[in-house]
Design an enzyme around this catalytic site. Structure first.
Site, PDB file in Angstrom:
ATOM      1  N   ASN A 171      -0.583   2.987   3.284  1.00  0.00           N
ATOM      2  CA  ASN A 171       0.112   2.590   2.055  1.00  0.00           C
ATOM      3  C   ASN A 171      -0.932   2.433   0.940  1.00  0.00           C
ATOM      4  O   ASN A 171      -1.883   1.658   1.082  1.00  0.00           O
ATOM      5  CB  ASN A 171       0.845   1.265   2.321  1.00  0.00           C
ATOM      6  CG  ASN A 171       1.564   0.767   1.088  1.00  0.00           C
ATOM      7  OD1 ASN A 171       0.978   0.712   0.003  1.00  0.00           O
ATOM      8  ND2 ASN A 171       2.811   0.382   1.237  1.00  0.00           N
ATOM      9  N   GLU A 203       8.649   3.942   0.062  1.00  0.00           N
ATOM     10  CA  GLU A 203       9.297   2.640   0.277  1.00  0.00           C
ATOM     11  C   GLU A 203      10.102   2.313  -0.963  1.00  0.00           C
ATOM     12  O   GLU A 203       9.623   2.497  -2.093  1.00  0.00           O
ATOM     13  CB  GLU A 203       8.243   1.546   0.437  1.00  0.00           C
ATOM     14  CG  GLU A 203       7.738   1.376   1.825  1.00  0.00           C
ATOM     15  CD  GLU A 203       6.757   0.219   1.873  1.00  0.00           C
ATOM     16  OE1 GLU A 203       6.846  -0.708   1.052  1.00  0.00           O
ATOM     17  OE2 GLU A 203       5.876   0.288   2.715  1.00  0.00           O
ATOM     18  N   GLU A 247      11.505   0.128  11.039  1.00  0.00           N
ATOM     19  CA  GLU A 247      10.134  -0.369  10.955  1.00  0.00           C
ATOM     20  C   GLU A 247      10.197  -1.878  11.160  1.00  0.00           C
ATOM     21  O   GLU A 247      10.833  -2.591  10.384  1.00  0.00           O
ATOM     22  CB  GLU A 247       9.503  -0.040   9.591  1.00  0.00           C
ATOM     23  CG  GLU A 247       8.078  -0.578   9.515  1.00  0.00           C
ATOM     24  CD  GLU A 247       7.344  -0.196   8.229  1.00  0.00           C
ATOM     25  OE1 GLU A 247       7.699   0.827   7.601  1.00  0.00           O
ATOM     26  OE2 GLU A 247       6.427  -0.952   7.854  1.00  0.00           O
ATOM     27  N   HIS A 271       5.273   2.445  -2.496  1.00  0.00           N
ATOM     28  CA  HIS A 271       6.489   1.676  -2.791  1.00  0.00           C
ATOM     29  C   HIS A 271       6.741   1.713  -4.297  1.00  0.00           C
ATOM     30  O   HIS A 271       5.969   1.143  -5.069  1.00  0.00           O
ATOM     31  CB  HIS A 271       6.263   0.229  -2.315  1.00  0.00           C
ATOM     32  CG  HIS A 271       7.466  -0.661  -2.460  1.00  0.00           C
ATOM     33  ND1 HIS A 271       7.508  -1.925  -1.921  1.00  0.00           N
ATOM     34  CD2 HIS A 271       8.665  -0.478  -3.061  1.00  0.00           C
ATOM     35  CE1 HIS A 271       8.670  -2.489  -2.203  1.00  0.00           C
ATOM     36  NE2 HIS A 271       9.395  -1.631  -2.902  1.00  0.00           N
ATOM     37  N   THR A 328       6.529  -7.443  -0.121  1.00  0.00           N
ATOM     38  CA  THR A 328       7.815  -7.490   0.584  1.00  0.00           C
ATOM     39  C   THR A 328       7.811  -8.662   1.567  1.00  0.00           C
ATOM     40  O   THR A 328       6.981  -8.706   2.469  1.00  0.00           O
ATOM     41  CB  THR A 328       8.037  -6.166   1.360  1.00  0.00           C
ATOM     42  OG1 THR A 328       7.644  -5.093   0.518  1.00  0.00           O
ATOM     43  CG2 THR A 328       9.485  -6.010   1.752  1.00  0.00           C
ATOM     44  N   ARG A 360       5.231  -2.501 -10.751  1.00  0.00           N
ATOM     45  CA  ARG A 360       3.978  -3.248 -10.915  1.00  0.00           C
ATOM     46  C   ARG A 360       2.752  -2.474 -10.440  1.00  0.00           C
ATOM     47  O   ARG A 360       1.650  -2.742 -10.855  1.00  0.00           O
ATOM     48  CB  ARG A 360       4.060  -4.588 -10.194  1.00  0.00           C
ATOM     49  CG  ARG A 360       4.075  -4.471  -8.692  1.00  0.00           C
ATOM     50  CD  ARG A 360       3.970  -5.813  -8.036  1.00  0.00           C
ATOM     51  NE  ARG A 360       5.170  -6.603  -8.190  1.00  0.00           N
ATOM     52  CZ  ARG A 360       5.499  -7.597  -7.356  1.00  0.00           C
ATOM     53  NH1 ARG A 360       4.707  -7.912  -6.370  1.00  0.00           N
ATOM     54  NH2 ARG A 360       6.612  -8.269  -7.522  1.00  0.00           N
ATOM     55  N   HIS A 408      -1.930  -0.514  -3.409  1.00  0.00           N
ATOM     56  CA  HIS A 408      -2.911  -1.390  -4.055  1.00  0.00           C
ATOM     57  C   HIS A 408      -4.060  -0.629  -4.719  1.00  0.00           C
ATOM     58  O   HIS A 408      -4.849  -1.221  -5.444  1.00  0.00           O
ATOM     59  CB  HIS A 408      -3.379  -2.472  -3.083  1.00  0.00           C
ATOM     60  CG  HIS A 408      -2.216  -3.354  -2.733  1.00  0.00           C
ATOM     61  ND1 HIS A 408      -1.503  -4.035  -3.705  1.00  0.00           N
ATOM     62  CD2 HIS A 408      -1.583  -3.584  -1.562  1.00  0.00           C
ATOM     63  CE1 HIS A 408      -0.497  -4.668  -3.124  1.00  0.00           C
ATOM     64  NE2 HIS A 408      -0.519  -4.407  -1.829  1.00  0.00           N
ATOM     65  N   ARG A 420       8.425   0.134  -6.846  1.00  0.00           N
ATOM     66  CA  ARG A 420       9.170  -1.120  -7.054  1.00  0.00           C
ATOM     67  C   ARG A 420       9.954  -1.055  -8.355  1.00  0.00           C
ATOM     68  O   ARG A 420       9.562  -0.362  -9.297  1.00  0.00           O
ATOM     69  CB  ARG A 420       8.198  -2.302  -7.096  1.00  0.00           C
ATOM     70  CG  ARG A 420       7.500  -2.578  -5.783  1.00  0.00           C
ATOM     71  CD  ARG A 420       6.669  -3.833  -5.892  1.00  0.00           C
ATOM     72  NE  ARG A 420       7.513  -4.994  -5.986  1.00  0.00           N
ATOM     73  CZ  ARG A 420       7.803  -5.815  -4.970  1.00  0.00           C
ATOM     74  NH1 ARG A 420       7.268  -5.618  -3.787  1.00  0.00           N
ATOM     75  NH2 ARG A 420       8.606  -6.828  -5.138  1.00  0.00           N
ATOM     76  N   HIS A 461       3.164  -4.396   8.071  1.00  0.00           N
ATOM     77  CA  HIS A 461       3.060  -5.521   7.144  1.00  0.00           C
ATOM     78  C   HIS A 461       2.082  -6.565   7.673  1.00  0.00           C
ATOM     79  O   HIS A 461       2.289  -7.128   8.744  1.00  0.00           O
ATOM     80  CB  HIS A 461       4.396  -6.192   6.842  1.00  0.00           C
ATOM     81  CG  HIS A 461       4.373  -6.828   5.477  1.00  0.00           C
ATOM     82  ND1 HIS A 461       3.713  -8.006   5.217  1.00  0.00           N
ATOM     83  CD2 HIS A 461       4.867  -6.403   4.290  1.00  0.00           C
ATOM     84  CE1 HIS A 461       3.826  -8.293   3.946  1.00  0.00           C
ATOM     85  NE2 HIS A 461       4.508  -7.328   3.340  1.00  0.00           N
TER      86      HIS A 461
HETATM   87  N1  PXP Z   1       5.564  -1.589   5.585  1.00  0.00           N
HETATM   88  C1  PXP Z   1       6.371  -2.034   4.607  1.00  0.00           C
HETATM   89  C2  PXP Z   1       7.828  -1.755   4.711  1.00  0.00           C
HETATM   90  C3  PXP Z   1       5.861  -2.717   3.472  1.00  0.00           C
HETATM   91  O1  PXP Z   1       6.695  -3.153   2.511  1.00  0.00           O
HETATM   92  C4  PXP Z   1       4.473  -2.896   3.374  1.00  0.00           C
HETATM   93  C5  PXP Z   1       3.905  -3.546   2.148  1.00  0.00           C
HETATM   94  O2  PXP Z   1       4.082  -2.728   1.050  1.00  0.00           O
HETATM   95  C6  PXP Z   1       3.657  -2.405   4.414  1.00  0.00           C
HETATM   96  C7  PXP Z   1       4.229  -1.782   5.519  1.00  0.00           C
HETATM   97  C8  PXP Z   1       2.185  -2.526   4.366  1.00  0.00           C
HETATM   98  O3  PXP Z   1       1.835  -3.887   4.390  1.00  0.00           O
HETATM   99  P1  PXP Z   1       0.331  -4.299   4.149  1.00  0.00           P
HETATM  100  O4  PXP Z   1      -0.013  -3.871   2.760  1.00  0.00           O
HETATM  101  O5  PXP Z   1       0.345  -5.784   4.345  1.00  0.00           O
HETATM  102  O6  PXP Z   1      -0.489  -3.577   5.175  1.00  0.00           O
END
Ligand code: PXP
Length: 246
Positions: A7, A70, A151, A43, A101, A49, A10, A45, A191
């Site tokens: 992901n 996402e 998931e 994602h 999330t 952001r 960030h 959003r 997550h």
């Molecule tokens: N899976 C989902 C559905 C999420 O919403 C997120 C956060 O955006 C992640 C995985 C990844 O989480 P993390 O950034 O804490 O690894």
């Protein structure tokens, strides 16, 4: 050995701090793929952001593995996703004031809305995954509306503050995996996973793909993005824990 979805939200968070043209998300996705990422996750959003509309269209064009979008079930975002046609969408709950999330989708309560959106996605050959708490009720509800992928939210496991709690959360995850497996669902997990806590989840036989973002992006500050992805891949394969990881 589970697949690894990276992901990259960030990386966009950093860019949006200055509204600068860099760091470039397409280059970031390429680096992740070069290092063995099996999919790229972003994602979009509602508050935009981090990831922007232009990002998802650029990623759609350049991602060579699989692109997993996402998204919340808002009509605007559903419309964009239908136009974008990512390989997969992962439906998540979304609240504007949250840092990330925070919980899983309530599939029981939102079954009709989810099923209606899923039909639109399936018509366009877009795979649909539901981000849910590791509970039998939610897994069965996903199975009931014919969603093929779930998931499991690993946030509660990742945040557990004692060994006992951690064991209990792992047990919940294992049980949810078993229920999903029995229903023939594909099981992903994510997550809050990081270099210290990923192994017990990666070693669950039913887990098909891990989706990890924050820890990889943070660790990349020290070792570079490719190395951060490689190290997480190695852990997913069951190698030793990386000491001092993010
Ligand atoms: N899976 C989902 C559905 C999420 O919403 C997120 C956060 O955006 C992640 C995985 C990844 O989480 P993390 O950034 O804490 O690894």
């Amino acid at each position: 050995m589970p697949l690894l979805g990276v992901n990259i939200d960030h990386i966009a968070t950093l860019r949006q701090q200055r509204r600068a043209p860099y760091p470039d998300l397409v280059l970031a996705a390429r680096a992740c793929e070069n290092a063995g990422a099996d999919s790229i996750v972003a994602h979009l959003r509602e508050d935009r952001r981090h990831i922007q509309d232009a990002d998802v269209f650029a990623l759609r064009k350049h991602v060579t593995t699989r692109f997993n979008l996402e998204m919340a079930l808002s009509s605007d975002i559903v419309r964009i996703a239908c136009r974008l046609k990512p390989d997969q969408v992962t439906l998540v709950p979304e609240r504007r004031q949250e840092l990330t999330t925070e919980g899983g989708l309530d599939v029981v309560r939102n079954a009709r809305r989810i099923a209606a959106a899923a039909r639109r996605f399936k018509k366009r050959n877009i795979g649909v995954s539901l981000f849910i708490e590791p509970s039998e009720l939610q897994v069965k509800a996903a199975g009931d509306i014919g969603i093929g992928i779930v998931e499991l939210h690993t946030g509660a496991y990742a945040e557990s503050s004692s060994l006992g709690q951690r064991r209990m959360r792992l047990k919940e995850l294992r049980e949810a995996c078993a229920v999903a497996g029995a229903l023939g669902l594909v099981v992903n997990a994510g997550h809050g996973l990081d270099y210290e806590n990923v192994c017990p989840v990666a070693s669950m036989a039913q887990v098909h793909e891990l989706n990890i973002g924050y820890a990889i992006v943070c660790h990349s500050l020290f070792v570079g993005l490719e190395q951060a992805v490689r190290q997480m891949k190695a852990l997913a394969k069951g190698s030793r824990r990386i000491r001092g990881g993010a």
